[in-house]
Design a protein around this motif. Structure first.
Motif: not given
Length: 257
Positions: A30-53
């Motif tokens: 939770l602390t990390l998430l707040q830091q990411l929101k305030v200080g900027g962040c880069n997130l990788l979104v991965v997995g093998d569901p349908a593109r709609s997900v």
């Protein structure tokens, strides 16, 4: 999900209970998430569901309908209609969508994203700025993306933390066409600009979390969001998310998307 109401959304609201235990790892998360929101962040979104997900996850990451957000879509192979699905409800958005949205089109072969949606009687992208990147090399996408982020920050100065939302859909064509070292350099340069302006960026890679490419790239990101489809009948929902934080080794439990 790391939208405009996190980390409260992960804790659960007044009438819901979080699926996470109140342990040290979760509090660190939770602390990390707040830091990411305030200080900027880069997130990788991965997995093998349908593109709609992936589209649904991207929609959340672009922010709530009623929040003022400057949205930058970098498109390589995303269907035009999926961009419309990620836009806010025009009746709820605080400013016209055409004023707060930019599409950077790096698709090959070149095609107009906004024209394609308009031909399908989708009015949502009418008036939205679309930059068709003529340079087929990765440098063309990089320079246009950086310039758009910086121009957006300057035009909306003072920019608030996480007001700029960037989404790249997807990394797959880049990995298919360029050495992994070139893609890494692109990510490092782009992510630096994102954090300099306290922006939030997500990059879609439709590969399982344990795929060697995901493992190769994960260290370039602040967090990796893993997606999967689930049986909706017993669960009451169709997809789940799980967060990984490479810098700390944290992996959280699965939650509904």
């Amino acid at each position: 999900m790391i939208g405009d109401n996190f980390p409260e959304a992960l804790r659960g609201g007044d009438d819901t209970q979080s699926d996470y235990p109140a342990d040290e790892d979760f509090q660190q998360f939770l602390t990390l998430l707040q830091q990411l929101k305030v200080g900027g962040c880069n997130l990788l979104v991965v997995g093998d569901p349908a593109r709609s997900v992936f589209t649904r996850c991207s929609e959340y990451l672009f922010g709530d309908d009623d929040a003022l957000r400057q949205r930058i879509f970098a498109v390589t192979d995303a269907p035009p209609e999926s961009i419309v699905d990620r836009l806010p409800d025009p009746t709820a958005a605080p400013r016209p969508i055409s004023d707060t949205t930019t599409v950077l089109n790096h698709a090959g072969p070149p095609r107009s994203v906004t024209a394609a949606t308009n031909l399908n009687t989708e009015p949502a992208l009418t008036g939205v700025t679309e930059v068709q990147i003529a340079d087929p090399q990765l440098q063309g996408l990089q320079s246009n993306l950086i310039e758009t982020i910086e121009t957006t920050a300057w035009e909306n100065n003072p920019i608030r933390p996480s007001e700029i939302r960037v989404g790249l859909d997807s990394l797959t064509p880049l990995i298919d066409h360029y050495p992994i070292s070139v893609v890494k350099q692109f990510l490092q340069t782009t992510s630096t600009t994102v954090t300099q302006h306290d922006a939030m960026a997500h990059y879609i890679l439709m590969k399982p979390y344990d795929h060697n490419l995901v493992q190769e790239l994960s260290s370039e990101f602040d967090a990796v969001i893993e997606l999967r489809s689930v049986d909706p009948e017993p669960n009451g929902y169709e997809a789940e998310q799980r967060w990984h934080v490479p810098s700390t080794g944290l992996t959280m439990d699965w939650l509904p998307l």
